[in-house]
Design a protein around this motif. Structure first.
Motif, PDB file in Angstrom:
ATOM      1  N   ILE A 100     -99.444 -19.214  23.348  1.00  0.00           N
ATOM      2  CA  ILE A 100     -99.757 -19.387  21.923  1.00  0.00           C
ATOM      3  C   ILE A 100    -100.660 -18.254  21.443  1.00  0.00           C
ATOM      4  CG2 ILE A 100    -100.880 -20.882  20.231  1.00  0.00           C
ATOM      5  CD1 ILE A 100    -100.077 -23.262  22.026  1.00  0.00           C
ATOM      6  N   GLN A 101    -101.679 -17.920  22.235  1.00  0.00           N
ATOM      7  CA  GLN A 101    -102.565 -16.822  21.865  1.00  0.00           C
ATOM      8  C   GLN A 101    -101.800 -15.511  21.766  1.00  0.00           C
ATOM      9  OE1 GLN A 101    -105.578 -17.056  24.905  1.00  0.00           O
ATOM     10  NE2 GLN A 101    -106.909 -18.348  23.657  1.00  0.00           N
ATOM     11  N   SER A 102    -100.833 -15.321  22.660  1.00  0.00           N
ATOM     12  CA  SER A 102    -100.056 -14.083  22.654  1.00  0.00           C
ATOM     13  C   SER A 102     -99.210 -13.960  21.393  1.00  0.00           C
ATOM     14  CB  SER A 102     -99.165 -14.012  23.897  1.00  0.00           C
ATOM     15  OG  SER A 102     -99.939 -13.883  25.067  1.00  0.00           O
ATOM     16  N   ARG A 103     -98.763 -15.081  20.869  1.00  0.00           N
ATOM     17  CA  ARG A 103     -97.997 -15.020  19.624  1.00  0.00           C
ATOM     18  C   ARG A 103     -98.852 -14.486  18.488  1.00  0.00           C
ATOM     19  NH1 ARG A 103     -97.257 -19.179  16.094  1.00  0.00           N
ATOM     20  NH2 ARG A 103     -97.698 -20.763  17.685  1.00  0.00           N
ATOM     21  N   PHE A 104    -100.096 -14.952  18.414  1.00  0.00           N
ATOM     22  CA  PHE A 104    -101.003 -14.426  17.395  1.00  0.00           C
ATOM     23  C   PHE A 104    -101.399 -12.980  17.710  1.00  0.00           C
ATOM     24  CE2 PHE A 104    -101.826 -19.035  16.759  1.00  0.00           C
ATOM     25  CZ  PHE A 104    -101.532 -19.087  15.399  1.00  0.00           C
ATOM     26  N   GLN A 105    -101.644 -12.709  18.985  1.00  0.00           N
ATOM     27  CA  GLN A 105    -102.001 -11.354  19.384  1.00  0.00           C
ATOM     28  C   GLN A 105    -100.896 -10.370  18.995  1.00  0.00           C
ATOM     29  OE1 GLN A 105    -104.889 -10.608  20.904  1.00  0.00           O
ATOM     30  NE2 GLN A 105    -104.627  -8.633  21.918  1.00  0.00           N
ATOM     31  N   ALA A 106     -99.661 -10.768  19.232  1.00  0.00           N
ATOM     32  CA  ALA A 106     -98.534  -9.908  18.888  1.00  0.00           C
ATOM     33  C   ALA A 106     -98.450  -9.692  17.385  1.00  0.00           C
ATOM     34  CB  ALA A 106     -97.233 -10.513  19.413  1.00  0.00           C
ATOM     35  N   GLU A 107     -98.781 -10.712  16.611  1.00  0.00           N
ATOM     36  CA  GLU A 107     -98.775 -10.568  15.154  1.00  0.00           C
ATOM     37  C   GLU A 107     -99.773  -9.500  14.700  1.00  0.00           C
ATOM     38  OE1 GLU A 107     -99.919 -13.226  11.198  1.00  0.00           O
ATOM     39  OE2 GLU A 107     -99.366 -14.247  13.069  1.00  0.00           O
ATOM     40  N   GLY A 108    -100.988  -9.552  15.273  1.00  0.00           N
ATOM     41  CA  GLY A 108    -101.985  -8.551  14.933  1.00  0.00           C
ATOM     42  C   GLY A 108    -101.592  -7.164  15.415  1.00  0.00           C
ATOM     43  N   PHE A 109    -101.063  -7.077  16.632  1.00  0.00           N
ATOM     44  CA  PHE A 109    -100.653  -5.784  17.175  1.00  0.00           C
ATOM     45  C   PHE A 109     -99.517  -5.187  16.351  1.00  0.00           C
ATOM     46  CE2 PHE A 109     -98.183  -2.974  19.814  1.00  0.00           C
ATOM     47  CZ  PHE A 109     -99.142  -2.230  20.483  1.00  0.00           C
ATOM     48  N   ASP A 110     -98.533  -6.014  15.987  1.00  0.00           N
ATOM     49  CA  ASP A 110     -97.390  -5.517  15.224  1.00  0.00           C
ATOM     50  C   ASP A 110     -97.818  -5.029  13.839  1.00  0.00           C
ATOM     51  OD1 ASP A 110     -95.812  -6.115  17.378  1.00  0.00           O
ATOM     52  OD2 ASP A 110     -94.998  -7.976  16.539  1.00  0.00           O
ATOM     53  N   TRP A 111     -98.808  -5.722  13.238  1.00  0.00           N
ATOM     54  CA  TRP A 111     -99.353  -5.264  11.944  1.00  0.00           C
ATOM     55  C   TRP A 111     -99.918  -3.860  12.091  1.00  0.00           C
ATOM     56  CZ3 TRP A 111    -103.817  -3.508   9.732  1.00  0.00           C
ATOM     57  CH2 TRP A 111    -103.971  -3.642   8.341  1.00  0.00           C
ATOM     58  N   LEU A 112    -100.678  -3.649  13.166  1.00  0.00           N
ATOM     59  CA  LEU A 112    -101.253  -2.330  13.406  1.00  0.00           C
ATOM     60  C   LEU A 112    -100.168  -1.294  13.676  1.00  0.00           C
ATOM     61  CD1 LEU A 112    -104.360  -2.756  15.744  1.00  0.00           C
ATOM     62  CD2 LEU A 112    -104.294  -1.641  13.515  1.00  0.00           C
ATOM     63  N   GLU A 113     -99.248  -1.634  14.556  1.00  0.00           N
ATOM     64  CA  GLU A 113     -98.221  -0.674  14.944  1.00  0.00           C
ATOM     65  C   GLU A 113     -97.379  -0.248  13.746  1.00  0.00           C
ATOM     66  OE1 GLU A 113     -95.491  -0.217  18.860  1.00  0.00           O
ATOM     67  OE2 GLU A 113     -95.148  -2.043  17.690  1.00  0.00           O
ATOM     68  N   GLU A 114     -97.075  -1.196  12.868  1.00  0.00           N
ATOM     69  CA  GLU A 114     -96.279  -0.868  11.684  1.00  0.00           C
ATOM     70  C   GLU A 114     -97.021   0.125  10.788  1.00  0.00           C
ATOM     71  OE1 GLU A 114     -94.226  -3.005   7.768  1.00  0.00           O
ATOM     72  OE2 GLU A 114     -95.319  -4.206   9.236  1.00  0.00           O
ATOM     73  N   ARG A 115     -98.325  -0.079  10.606  1.00  0.00           N
ATOM     74  CA  ARG A 115     -99.090   0.830   9.748  1.00  0.00           C
ATOM     75  C   ARG A 115     -99.303   2.188  10.404  1.00  0.00           C
ATOM     76  NH1 ARG A 115     -98.851  -3.710   8.310  1.00  0.00           N
ATOM     77  NH2 ARG A 115     -99.153  -4.404   6.157  1.00  0.00           N
ATOM     78  N   ILE A 116     -99.453   2.193  11.708  1.00  0.00           N
ATOM     79  CA  ILE A 116     -99.531   3.474  12.413  1.00  0.00           C
ATOM     80  C   ILE A 116     -98.258   4.278  12.186  1.00  0.00           C
ATOM     81  CG2 ILE A 116     -99.560   4.522  14.716  1.00  0.00           C
ATOM     82  CD1 ILE A 116    -101.439   2.213  15.561  1.00  0.00           C
ATOM     83  N   ARG A 117     -97.117   3.580  12.234  1.00  0.00           N
ATOM     84  CA  ARG A 117     -95.827   4.258  12.072  1.00  0.00           C
ATOM     85  C   ARG A 117     -95.576   4.649  10.619  1.00  0.00           C
ATOM     86  NH1 ARG A 117     -91.266   2.120  10.456  1.00  0.00           N
ATOM     87  NH2 ARG A 117     -92.054  -0.004  10.800  1.00  0.00           N
ATOM     88  N   THR A 118     -95.708   3.696   9.692  1.00  0.00           N
ATOM     89  CA  THR A 118     -95.340   3.978   8.302  1.00  0.00           C
ATOM     90  C   THR A 118     -96.336   4.882   7.595  1.00  0.00           C
ATOM     91  OG1 THR A 118     -96.422   1.933   7.551  1.00  0.00           O
ATOM     92  CG2 THR A 118     -94.069   1.807   8.093  1.00  0.00           C
ATOM     93  N   CYS A 119     -97.599   4.842   8.016  1.00  0.00           N
ATOM     94  CA  CYS A 119     -98.623   5.671   7.377  1.00  0.00           C
ATOM     95  C   CYS A 119     -98.863   6.981   8.126  1.00  0.00           C
ATOM     96  CB  CYS A 119     -99.940   4.901   7.253  1.00  0.00           C
ATOM     97  SG  CYS A 119     -99.821   3.371   6.283  1.00  0.00           S
ATOM     98  N   GLY A 120     -98.139   7.179   9.216  1.00  0.00           N
ATOM     99  CA  GLY A 120     -98.270   8.418   9.959  1.00  0.00           C
ATOM    100  C   GLY A 120     -99.649   8.638  10.546  1.00  0.00           C
ATOM    101  N   ILE A 121    -100.233   7.580  11.116  1.00  0.00           N
ATOM    102  CA  ILE A 121    -101.587   7.669  11.673  1.00  0.00           C
ATOM    103  C   ILE A 121    -101.507   8.219  13.099  1.00  0.00           C
ATOM    104  CG2 ILE A 121    -103.665   6.381  12.302  1.00  0.00           C
ATOM    105  CD1 ILE A 121    -102.899   4.338  10.121  1.00  0.00           C
ATOM    106  N   GLY A 122    -102.052   9.391  13.310  1.00  0.00           N
ATOM    107  CA  GLY A 122    -102.026  10.015  14.624  1.00  0.00           C
ATOM    108  C   GLY A 122    -103.199   9.577  15.471  1.00  0.00           C
ATOM    109  N   CYS A 123    -103.047   8.476  16.183  1.00  0.00           N
ATOM    110  CA  CYS A 123    -104.148   7.928  16.989  1.00  0.00           C
ATOM    111  C   CYS A 123    -103.791   7.842  18.469  1.00  0.00           C
ATOM    112  CB  CYS A 123    -104.560   6.557  16.462  1.00  0.00           C
ATOM    113  SG  CYS A 123    -103.244   5.324  16.495  1.00  0.00           S
ATOM    114  N   ASN A 124    -102.709   8.523  18.876  1.00  0.00           N
ATOM    115  CA  ASN A 124    -102.308   8.601  20.286  1.00  0.00           C
ATOM    116  C   ASN A 124    -102.077   7.230  20.910  1.00  0.00           C
ATOM    117  OD1 ASN A 124    -102.679  11.432  20.150  1.00  0.00           O
ATOM    118  ND2 ASN A 124    -104.852  11.199  20.626  1.00  0.00           N
ATOM    119  N   LEU A 125    -101.441   6.329  20.169  1.00  0.00           N
ATOM    120  CA  LEU A 125    -101.108   5.021  20.725  1.00  0.00           C
ATOM    121  C   LEU A 125    -100.101   5.202  21.859  1.00  0.00           C
ATOM    122  CD1 LEU A 125    -101.317   1.891  20.497  1.00  0.00           C
ATOM    123  CD2 LEU A 125     -99.325   2.000  18.975  1.00  0.00           C
TER     124      LEU A 125
END
Length: 430
Positions: A100-125
């Motif tokens: 259950i925690q991983s489902r929420f964790q994935a939601e937060g991670f995916d929010w970050l990953e999407e913004r890193i990709r769409t906003c072109g954030i170069g943070c060496n993920l």
């Protein structure tokens, strides 16, 4: 308000200094009135402001940062994150809670990953995984227990010997390690800077705008050195420093931790960084030392804990130097380029506290050292709570809420007793 409401660090954040210079947004000047004001432009504050902008597209949102983005606490962590929570122990009950925690964790991670990709954030993920390493027999018992959990939950992993570790990370200090593949590393200052610079246009970021006082008089009145913000609703996203506004004093404590990054290793010494191009090591004891390879030719060491205040710089440098040279004695000639401290907020039961703290006032704090994804997730859900969107019950049931902590002076005494005991138990894991 006489007391300092934000951490005033004596040293710049090494992660930030390693990046190209960034132009800070102007400080607040003059009065303004807004529906929403968010105090603290770290991961939680940025996520809350961003989500509020999505839920109230016509509303102006003031985001106040005491220093500059990239120098605050959010940039001063070690840059570990993931989209899955590992169960704390074997068994179906722990596995279900982690699921259950991983489902929420994935939601937060995916929010970050999407913004890193769409906003072109170069943070060496980078999906580099991490190694849970042990230098003592007690530490090896912890690693073996984690191995059992990884096996029973089908987590991608590899058990590493001393020789494996020496080959991969360049040090023979550890006798055993467990590599867990589903984890990521990034440059934390680059991430928080990129998120701040990509905020929706209705979010107005004011940097170098510390809050001097906060009180409610019809609206919330936020006083800063250059102006005053009147807000219908406020969000406190300052983690451990929420207590400086008079809230959550019985739930949170502020802990300072420290890190150092070496100068670039000379070509003749590159072998000591190991074969792996990206790696991170977490200790088998909670008071142990965290390590990372930074780029092609630097090493990071993170350790030490101080309660509610900074340690003296020479003491920090000496202690980090000892830990570094124990692991890489052949690199004793390589100096540190950056040494810095940062804060986190701890809670007694390891759960965060977030929600309503006063009339039209909300807060989130107590990341307990895992603030990147958790901070984003709780900031997002805090905005939804403000907007009356969704039911937070399952999230609260999954993460829990921070429980009561004893008042002073018992709290300080308890911390120092527990810390001394923990350091003795950690031994060479430190």
């Amino acid at each position: 308000m006489a007391r300092l409401t934000y951490p005033n660090y004596p040293a710049r954040c090494g992660w930030n200094v390693m990046l190209p210079p960034r132009q800070a947004r102007p400080a607040l000047e003059g009065p303004m009135s807004v529906p929403y004001a968010v105090i603290g432009a770290g991961y939680t504050g940025i996520a809350a402001a961003w989500r509020l902008a999505e839920l109230a597209p016509g509303a102006e949102i003031a985001l106040l940062e005491a220093s500059v983005v990239g120098e605050g606490s959010s940039a001063r962590n070690s840059g570990f994150l993931g989209r899955r929570v590992m169960p704390k122990e074997p068994g179906d009950r722990a596995a279900e809670r982690a699921r259950i925690q991983s489902r929420f964790q994935a939601e937060g991670f995916d929010w970050l990953e999407e913004r890193i990709r769409t906003c072109g954030i170069g943070c060496n993920l980078t999906r580099a995984g991490y190694i849970r390493a042990a230098a003592t027999e007690q530490g090896q018992a912890v690693v073996r227990a984690a191995l059992e959990v990884a096996r029973s939950n089908a987590l991608g992993h590899e058990l590493l010997s001393r020789a494996d570790l020496e080959r991969r990370i360049g040090t023979a200090y550890y006798g055993m390690g467990l590599y867990l593949e589903d984890s990521y590393l990034l440059q934390p200052a680059a991430l928080v800077r990129g998120l701040a610079d990509a905020l929706p246009s209705q979010v107005i970021l004011y940097e170098n705008t510390p809050v001097l006082s906060l009180r409610r008089d019809g609206k919330w009145r936020i006083e800063t050195p250059g102006g005053i913000v009147l807000a219908d609703t406020i969000v406190l996203a300052t983690n451990g420093f929420i207590t400086r506004f008079g809230y959550l004093k019985s739930r949170l404590v502020t802990i300072y931790t420290y890190a150092a990054v070496t100068e670039a290793l000379p070509d003749a010494d590159r072998q000591w960084a190991g074969e792996d191009t990206d790696w991170g090591v977490l200790p088998s004891h909670r008071l142990g030392t965290t390590l990372r390879r930074v780029g092609a030719d630097r090493l990071m060491v993170r350790s030490l804990y101080a309660y509610e205040g900074e340690l003296e710089t020479t003491q920090v440098t000496r202690a980090l130097r000892q830990r570094f040279e124990r692991r890489w004695p052949a690199l004793s000639h390589v100096p540190f380029d950056y040494v810095w401290g940062g804060t986190t907020a701890l809670t007694m039961n390891g759960s965060p506290w977030w929600g309503r703290i006063d009339e039209n006032a909300y807060a989130s704090g107590g990341c307990n050292g895992g603030g990147i994804v958790k901070g984003v997730l709780l900031g997002k859900y805090l905005a939804q709570l403000i907007a009356g969107q969704g039911d937070p019950g399952e999230l609260i049931g999954s993460l829990g809420l921070a429980n009561w902590i004893a008042p002073e002076p018992f709290r300080t005494v308890g911390f120092h007793v527990a810390s001394a005991y923990g350091q003795r138990k950690a031994g060479m894991e430190m």
